[in-house]
Design an enzyme around this catalytic site. Structure first.
Site, PDB file in Angstrom:
ATOM      1  CG  ASP A  91      -2.203  -0.616   1.087  1.00 27.91           C
ATOM      2  OD1 ASP A  91      -2.696  -0.682  -0.055  1.00 27.91           O
ATOM      3  OD2 ASP A  91      -2.778  -1.057   2.104  1.00 27.91           O
ATOM      4  CE  LYS A 121      -4.688  -2.616  -1.159  1.00 25.96           C
ATOM      5  NZ  LYS A 121      -5.222  -1.493  -0.364  1.00 25.96           N
ATOM      6  CD  GLU A 190     -11.757  -2.386   2.878  1.00 24.02           C
ATOM      7  OE1 GLU A 190     -10.715  -2.012   2.286  1.00 24.02           O
ATOM      8  OE2 GLU A 190     -11.840  -2.422   4.118  1.00 24.02           O
TER       9      GLU A 190
HETATM   10  O1  KIV Z   1      -4.560  -2.459   4.234  1.00 21.77           O
HETATM   11  C1  KIV Z   1      -5.177  -3.503   3.987  1.00 21.77           C
HETATM   12  O2  KIV Z   1      -5.039  -4.532   4.661  1.00 21.77           O
HETATM   13  C2  KIV Z   1      -6.093  -3.496   2.848  1.00 21.77           C
HETATM   14  C3  KIV Z   1      -7.009  -4.663   2.694  1.00 21.77           C
HETATM   15  C4  KIV Z   1      -8.090  -4.619   3.695  1.00 21.77           C
HETATM   16  C5  KIV Z   1      -7.544  -4.779   1.315  1.00 21.77           C
HETATM   17  O3  KIV Z   1      -6.103  -2.579   2.096  1.00 21.77           O
END
Ligand code: KIV
Length: 272
Positions: A91, A121, A190
């Site tokens: 992320d 992501k 989500e």
């Molecule tokens: O940060 C995370 O774990 C996520 C998932 C819930 C998709 O973005």
């Protein structure tokens, strides 16, 4: 039951698109550290997400907003050192890509260079289109994230199901198509209605990975601490717990405590 249609020695972004084309479901779990990642990878999970949910599970923050690039790089590099097969997606944390595309690219490059991860992501649709394009143009694979986007929690106000109303559902569908068009390799959806998620998955050729988005999508993701039952106070309807580790671990810690207090640990065979 979904079966593997092809054996992948290493899972790549192309493998995921191929899995969708072959009607093979994609498994994804989070991991934030070396030991957990090596178990998840060894179990054959296709994709490991170094999610900014580390803010909650690892650091005890209430939201994901405090995560920094340095935090994500620390977690991601620990995960990358463990994996032999899975695709590692990281992320981009809040505040490192929303302000302008050049900053987004700088953040993306730092994570890729310093962690060794395979893809990133980003949360959001057309508002961050230029940032995503800039990252993609640098050759970095991007997974989108629509629906409930926890980095925008203060805009939503709650963690309830998103896109129940027509207007938001239409925007989500348009955003998913846009993400496909500009070259993202997958999208996380989500906490959206299962019917809408299925419609989105059927309308685009890239995989849609759901969390609280029903079974009509191309794969599933869960937070590893939740599915192992370590976070027993978190009980959303979509969560299936495969273990009750909170109870198991508590019993183990209590047994150890009792043994130490009673002078029963270590015994003769447990010493030099
Ligand atoms: O940060 C995370 O774990 C996520 C998932 C819930 C998709 O973005």
């Amino acid at each position: 039951m979904s079966v593997a249609k092809k054996q992948y020695k290493r899972v790549t972004v192309k493998s995921l698109v191929e899995m969708k084309a072959n009607n093979e479901k994609i498994s994804m779990l989070t991991a934030y550290d070396y030991t957990m990642a090596s178990i998840v990878d060894g179990a054959g999970i296709d994709t490991i997400l170094v999610g900014d949910s580390a803010a909650n599970t690892m650091a005890g923050y209430e939201t994901t907003l405090p995560m920094t690039l340095d935090h994500m790089i620390y977690h991601a590099s620990s995960v990358v050192r463990a994996i032999k097969r899975a695709l590692v997606v990281v992320d981009l944390p809040f505040g490192t890509y929303q302000s302008d595309p050049k900053e987004a690219l700088r953040s993306a490059i730092r994570i890729m260079k310093e962690s060794g991860a395979h893809a990133l992501k980003l949360e959001g649709g057309k508002e961050i289109k230029e940032s995503i394009k800039r990252i993609l143009n640098a050759g970095i694979p991007v997974m989108g994230h629509l629906g409930l986007t926890p980095q925008s929690i203060y805009k939503f106000g709650t963690y309830t199901v998103r896109a129940k109303e027509e207007e938001e559902a239409e925007k989500l569908k348009a955003d998913a198509k846009m993400l496909e068009k500009i070259g993202c390799f997958a999208v996380v959806l989500e906490k959206v209605p299962a019917k809408l998620a299925k419609e989105v998955a059927e309308s685009i050729s890239i995989p849609v990975i759901g969390i609280g988005a029903g079974n009509g999508v191309d794969g599933q993701v869960l937070v590893v601490h939740d599915m192992l039952g370590m976070t027993h106070e978190f009980n959303p309807r979509f969560l299936r717990r495969y273990l009750d580790l909170h109870t198991e671990m508590t019993s183990a810690f209590q047994a150890y405590h009792k043994d130490v207090k009673a002078g029963e640990f270590p015994n003769e065979n447990e010493q030099y």
